[in-house]
Design a protein around this motif. Sequence first.
Motif, PDB file in Angstrom:
ATOM      1  N   ARG A 199       0.830  -1.196   0.000  1.00 18.47           N
ATOM      2  CA  ARG A 199       0.000   0.000   0.000  1.00 18.47           C
ATOM      3  C   ARG A 199       0.870   1.253   0.000  1.00 18.47           C
ATOM      4  NH1 ARG A 199      -3.040  -0.754   4.643  1.00 18.47           N
ATOM      5  NH2 ARG A 199      -3.940  -2.528   3.569  1.00 18.47           N
ATOM      6  N   ASP A 200       1.934   1.246   0.794  1.00 20.35           N
ATOM      7  CA  ASP A 200       2.863   2.384   0.814  1.00 20.35           C
ATOM      8  C   ASP A 200       3.564   2.553  -0.533  1.00 20.35           C
ATOM      9  OD1 ASP A 200       2.187   2.891   3.423  1.00 20.35           O
ATOM     10  OD2 ASP A 200       3.947   1.860   4.252  1.00 20.35           O
ATOM     11  N   ALA A 201       3.932   1.442  -1.157  1.00 19.55           N
ATOM     12  CA  ALA A 201       4.592   1.512  -2.457  1.00 19.55           C
ATOM     13  C   ALA A 201       3.651   2.075  -3.515  1.00 19.55           C
ATOM     14  CB  ALA A 201       5.088   0.130  -2.871  1.00 19.55           C
ATOM     15  N   LEU A 202       2.367   1.704  -3.450  1.00 16.75           N
ATOM     16  CA  LEU A 202       1.411   2.227  -4.422  1.00 16.75           C
ATOM     17  C   LEU A 202       1.130   3.705  -4.195  1.00 16.75           C
ATOM     18  CD1 LEU A 202      -1.149  -0.703  -4.651  1.00 16.75           C
ATOM     19  CD2 LEU A 202       0.473   0.015  -6.399  1.00 16.75           C
ATOM     20  N   ASP A 203       1.124   4.130  -2.936  1.00 13.51           N
ATOM     21  CA  ASP A 203       0.854   5.529  -2.626  1.00 13.51           C
ATOM     22  C   ASP A 203       2.027   6.433  -2.996  1.00 13.51           C
ATOM     23  OD1 ASP A 203      -1.643   4.922  -1.717  1.00 13.51           O
ATOM     24  OD2 ASP A 203      -1.078   4.876   0.401  1.00 13.51           O
ATOM     25  N   CYS A 204       3.245   5.911  -2.954  1.00 10.98           N
ATOM     26  CA  CYS A 204       4.439   6.728  -3.187  1.00 10.98           C
ATOM     27  C   CYS A 204       5.046   6.557  -4.571  1.00 10.98           C
ATOM     28  CB  CYS A 204       5.493   6.393  -2.136  1.00 10.98           C
ATOM     29  SG  CYS A 204       4.977   6.792  -0.476  1.00 10.98           S
ATOM     30  N   ARG A 205       4.369   5.864  -5.458  1.00  6.22           N
ATOM     31  CA  ARG A 205       4.960   5.639  -6.775  1.00  6.22           C
ATOM     32  C   ARG A 205       4.876   6.898  -7.639  1.00  6.22           C
ATOM     33  NH1 ARG A 205       0.357   1.751  -9.356  1.00  6.22           N
ATOM     34  NH2 ARG A 205      -1.239   3.345  -9.474  1.00  6.22           N
ATOM     35  N   ILE A 206       5.777   6.966  -8.580  1.00  2.00           N
ATOM     36  CA  ILE A 206       5.835   8.093  -9.510  1.00  2.00           C
ATOM     37  C   ILE A 206       5.293   7.611 -10.845  1.00  2.00           C
ATOM     38  CG2 ILE A 206       7.322   9.708 -10.722  1.00  2.00           C
ATOM     39  CD1 ILE A 206       9.282   9.439  -8.378  1.00  2.00           C
ATOM     40  N   GLU A 207       4.309   8.322 -11.356  1.00  2.00           N
ATOM     41  CA  GLU A 207       3.732   7.960 -12.640  1.00  2.00           C
ATOM     42  C   GLU A 207       4.177   8.958 -13.698  1.00  2.00           C
ATOM     43  OE1 GLU A 207      -0.451   7.382 -12.513  1.00  2.00           O
ATOM     44  OE2 GLU A 207      -0.350   6.071 -10.769  1.00  2.00           O
ATOM     45  N   PHE A 208       4.565   8.437 -14.835  1.00  2.00           N
ATOM     46  CA  PHE A 208       4.976   9.276 -15.946  1.00  2.00           C
ATOM     47  C   PHE A 208       3.892   9.242 -17.010  1.00  2.00           C
ATOM     48  CE2 PHE A 208       8.862   7.811 -13.931  1.00  2.00           C
ATOM     49  CZ  PHE A 208       9.537   9.003 -13.763  1.00  2.00           C
ATOM     50  N   SER A 209       3.673  10.365 -17.607  1.00  2.00           N
ATOM     51  CA  SER A 209       2.702  10.412 -18.697  1.00  2.00           C
ATOM     52  C   SER A 209       3.353  11.020 -19.926  1.00  2.00           C
ATOM     53  CB  SER A 209       1.475  11.229 -18.288  1.00  2.00           C
ATOM     54  OG  SER A 209       1.863  12.548 -18.002  1.00  2.00           O
ATOM     55  N   LYS A 210       2.742  10.788 -21.029  1.00  2.00           N
ATOM     56  CA  LYS A 210       3.268  11.301 -22.283  1.00  2.00           C
ATOM     57  C   LYS A 210       3.100  12.815 -22.328  1.00  2.00           C
ATOM     58  CE  LYS A 210       2.832  10.649 -27.229  1.00  2.00           C
ATOM     59  NZ  LYS A 210       2.092   9.959 -28.284  1.00  2.00           N
ATOM     60  N   VAL A 211       4.175  13.495 -22.653  1.00  2.00           N
ATOM     61  CA  VAL A 211       4.150  14.959 -22.740  1.00  2.00           C
ATOM     62  C   VAL A 211       3.833  15.352 -24.173  1.00  2.00           C
ATOM     63  CG1 VAL A 211       5.474  17.069 -22.446  1.00  2.00           C
ATOM     64  CG2 VAL A 211       5.809  15.152 -20.874  1.00  2.00           C
ATOM     65  N   VAL A 212       2.796  16.136 -24.309  1.00  2.00           N
ATOM     66  CA  VAL A 212       2.386  16.601 -25.634  1.00  2.00           C
ATOM     67  C   VAL A 212       2.468  18.116 -25.622  1.00  2.00           C
ATOM     68  CG1 VAL A 212       0.535  16.661 -27.331  1.00  2.00           C
ATOM     69  CG2 VAL A 212       0.845  14.651 -25.882  1.00  2.00           C
ATOM     70  N   SER A 213       3.174  18.661 -26.577  1.00  2.00           N
ATOM     71  CA  SER A 213       3.265  20.126 -26.642  1.00  2.00           C
ATOM     72  C   SER A 213       2.786  20.600 -28.004  1.00  2.00           C
ATOM     73  CB  SER A 213       4.696  20.592 -26.384  1.00  2.00           C
ATOM     74  OG  SER A 213       5.546  20.065 -27.371  1.00  2.00           O
ATOM     75  N   PHE A 214       2.071  21.655 -27.981  1.00  2.00           N
ATOM     76  CA  PHE A 214       1.569  22.255 -29.196  1.00  2.00           C
ATOM     77  C   PHE A 214       2.249  23.613 -29.368  1.00  2.00           C
ATOM     78  CE2 PHE A 214      -1.892  19.584 -27.659  1.00  2.00           C
ATOM     79  CZ  PHE A 214      -2.142  18.807 -28.784  1.00  2.00           C
ATOM     80  N   SER A 215       2.696  23.888 -30.562  1.00  2.00           N
ATOM     81  CA  SER A 215       3.269  25.207 -30.834  1.00  2.00           C
ATOM     82  C   SER A 215       2.565  25.789 -32.039  1.00  2.00           C
ATOM     83  CB  SER A 215       4.772  25.123 -31.051  1.00  2.00           C
ATOM     84  OG  SER A 215       5.056  24.159 -32.023  1.00  2.00           O
ATOM     85  N   PHE A 216       2.217  27.036 -31.913  1.00  2.00           N
ATOM     86  CA  PHE A 216       1.494  27.707 -32.987  1.00  2.00           C
ATOM     87  C   PHE A 216       2.371  28.676 -33.700  1.00  2.00           C
ATOM     88  CE2 PHE A 216      -1.779  26.371 -30.069  1.00  2.00           C
ATOM     89  CZ  PHE A 216      -2.700  25.788 -30.923  1.00  2.00           C
TER      90      PHE A 216
END
Length: 97
Positions: A80-97
């Motif tokens: 439970r402690d490991a699940l609460d303290c985990r780091i999740e990474f997500s895909k970074v999407v950047s838009f430039s105009f």
Amino acid sequence: MTRLFMLLDCAYLIALVLGMMLVKAGRRTRLNWHGDRGLSFLQLDLRERARLGYARLPLPILQALPKCNPPPAGASQCKRDALDCRIEFSKVVSFSF
């Protein structure tokens, strides 16, 4: 075979509903006395049915499924402690105009 699987699914659903009713009523600690172990709703229901059968008490009346998720059962305090303290990474999407 279809009828057999439908019967098994109905029995499993009833067991889950009864397990969720136990958690909602706050009786999880009475059946799951080991504080670090989290039993599933099915295991909680099986223990409650064994207790009711031993005491010759009737099964409770089924209620509707709760609208919100019940509190999850963790495998152990360390997990439970490991699940609460985990780091999740997500895909970074950047838009430039």
